[in-house]
Design an enzyme around this catalytic site. Structure first.
Site, mmCIF file in Angstrom:
data_model
loop_
_atom_site.group_PDB
_atom_site.id
_atom_site.type_symbol
_atom_site.label_atom_id
_atom_site.label_comp_id
_atom_site.label_asym_id
_atom_site.label_seq_id
_atom_site.Cartn_x
_atom_site.Cartn_y
_atom_site.Cartn_z
ATOM 1 N N LYS A 56 0.819 -1.222 0.000
ATOM 2 C CA LYS A 56 0.000 0.000 0.000
ATOM 3 C C LYS A 56 0.854 1.274 0.000
ATOM 4 O O LYS A 56 0.349 2.357 -0.292
ATOM 5 C CB LYS A 56 -0.986 0.002 1.159
ATOM 6 N N ASP A 57 2.153 1.153 0.315
ATOM 7 C CA ASP A 57 3.044 2.315 0.292
ATOM 8 C C ASP A 57 3.704 2.524 -1.075
ATOM 9 O O ASP A 57 4.393 3.525 -1.282
ATOM 10 C CB ASP A 57 4.171 2.150 1.326
ATOM 11 N N ARG A 59 -8.336 8.033 3.130
ATOM 12 C CA ARG A 59 -9.269 6.956 2.775
ATOM 13 C C ARG A 59 -10.105 6.558 3.991
ATOM 14 O O ARG A 59 -11.336 6.462 3.906
ATOM 15 C CB ARG A 59 -8.495 5.742 2.255
ATOM 16 N N ARG A 60 -9.439 6.324 5.120
ATOM 17 C CA ARG A 60 -10.181 5.975 6.336
ATOM 18 C C ARG A 60 -11.053 7.140 6.778
ATOM 19 O O ARG A 60 -12.203 6.964 7.181
ATOM 20 C CB ARG A 60 -9.205 5.602 7.456
ATOM 21 N N ARG A 103 0.335 10.621 12.975
ATOM 22 C CA ARG A 103 1.510 10.176 12.232
ATOM 23 C C ARG A 103 2.455 9.428 13.159
ATOM 24 O O ARG A 103 2.311 9.430 14.370
ATOM 25 C CB ARG A 103 2.258 11.390 11.625
ATOM 26 N N ARG A 150 2.185 5.782 17.476
ATOM 27 C CA ARG A 150 0.741 6.016 17.419
ATOM 28 C C ARG A 150 0.038 5.428 18.642
ATOM 29 O O ARG A 150 -0.854 6.052 19.219
ATOM 30 C CB ARG A 150 0.167 5.431 16.123
ATOM 31 N N CYS A 180 -0.782 7.170 -3.299
ATOM 32 C CA CYS A 180 -1.009 6.280 -2.160
ATOM 33 C C CYS A 180 -1.775 6.983 -1.050
ATOM 34 O O CYS A 180 -2.285 6.337 -0.149
ATOM 35 C CB CYS A 180 0.338 5.802 -1.601
#
Length: 326
Positions: A88-89, A136-137, A154, A160, A247
């Site tokens: 996904k990156d 997206r989330r 971040r 996190r 991305c």
């Protein structure tokens, strides 16, 4: 006795220094050493620009491609032979001269709800603060729970979680696969249903990048390819590429393959940052022919779902987001 054609004695893996990236590189290192006992596999660690800039949302500084550029330079400089990435990156367009030599078997693609007080997204009270770094989330959760306060989050997984534990957020959203790979399954209170939060393109999958035409390395990586995952991931990436999405834009895509029917199901979404608009499209296809032909069919279905989203106005949503980043 080794079972690859060109005798390689050493293989260097470029990796970021974050704990999750190191886990991923070590995982591939162990698999290669198991396959090729005579091969010496080394890790070449580095810090990327994405790791250094932690006070700005990714969407404003160039997206997740910032996590791979230094690794790709190591491939060009021949300091490394392969680079291990969370797929996904990886940007949709690879630099000329590089290729994805293996799509590994996909782990859980879902988003994980993490909280010290609440059991699920539904249990959060009105006005609760939810942390995520993903547009997206953000757009999908805002569409589902417009009453929540969504704030940027971040840092690596540990950072996190520390921010959550310090009380800066009521809950945070992380990739299920990342937490599981780090042995942090107990932090997952629930997984978000894909109906609520469709995954990111390639979420849960590892990909291995190498120099195109490096047949010795490509041959060595071949056993790490997982064909069902590869088909699904090709479809998802084709959708994103046709939308000209990076991305770090509010694009979601998730493909599944029914291996008995050889039926591929692809769902795609594009949403506005405020969650007011959430476009959806999907297609299914029964794959036929050789593996190469099936991959071409997977790419085609990705383009068809992207076209459906564009016909609904996805281009206007994405153009507005890109303009806001200028």
């Amino acid at each position: 006795m080794t079972n690859y054609s060109t005798q390689l004695t050493t293989l260097n893996i470029a990796t970021r220094q974050s704990p999750l990236a190191l886990w991923q590189a070590e995982h591939i290192k162990a698999r290669l050493e198991q396959l090729y006992p005579d091969l010496q596999v080394n890790l070449v660690t580095m810090v990327t620009k994405g790791d250094k800039i932690l006070d700005t949302p990714l969407a404003k500084i160039g997206g997740k491609g910032l996590f791979v550029k230094e690794l790709e330079q190591a491939l060009f400089d021949k300091r490394a032979d392969i680079a291990v990435h969370s797929l996904k990156d990886v940007p949709m367009q690879l630099p000329k001269g590089l290729t994805l030599g293996a799509y590994c078997q996909r782990a859980a693609p879902t988003d994980a709800f993490v909280s010290n007080q609440y059991a699920s997204l539904e249990a959060l009270p009105k006005g609760a603060v939810l942390g995520t770094s993903s547009l997206r989330r953000q757009c999908q959760i805002k569409a589902y729970r417009p009453d929540l306060q969504i704030q940027s989050l971040r840092g690596n997984v540990g950072t996190r979680l520390s921010k959550l534990d310090a009380g800066e957020y009521d809950a945070i959203i992380l990739a299920t696969s990342g937490l599981q790979r780090m042995g942090l399954d107990e932090r997952i209170r629930s997984e978000l249903d894909v109906y609520i939060s469709l995954p990111a393109v390639g979420q849960g999958a590892l990909a291995i990048e190498c120099r195109a035409g490096d047949e010795a390395v490509l041959s060595l990586l071949a056993p790490l390819n997982d064909d069902p995952s590869r088909i699904c991931l090709i479809a998802e990436r084709a959708l994103n590429k046709h939308l000209q999405g990076g991305c770090q834009v509010p694009i979601a895509a998730y493909a599944t393959l029914d291996e008995q029917k050889i039926e591929l199901w692809l769902r795609g979404r594009v949403g506005s940052e405020d969650g007011q608009t959430l476009l959806k499209a999907e297609r299914t296809i029964v794959l036929t022919g050789t593996q190469v032909e099936q991959e071409a069919q997977a790419e085609r279905i990705g383009i068809e779902v992207a076209e459906d989203l564009l016909n609904q106005g996805a281009d206007k949503i994405l153009a507005a987001i890109y303009a806001a980043k200028q």
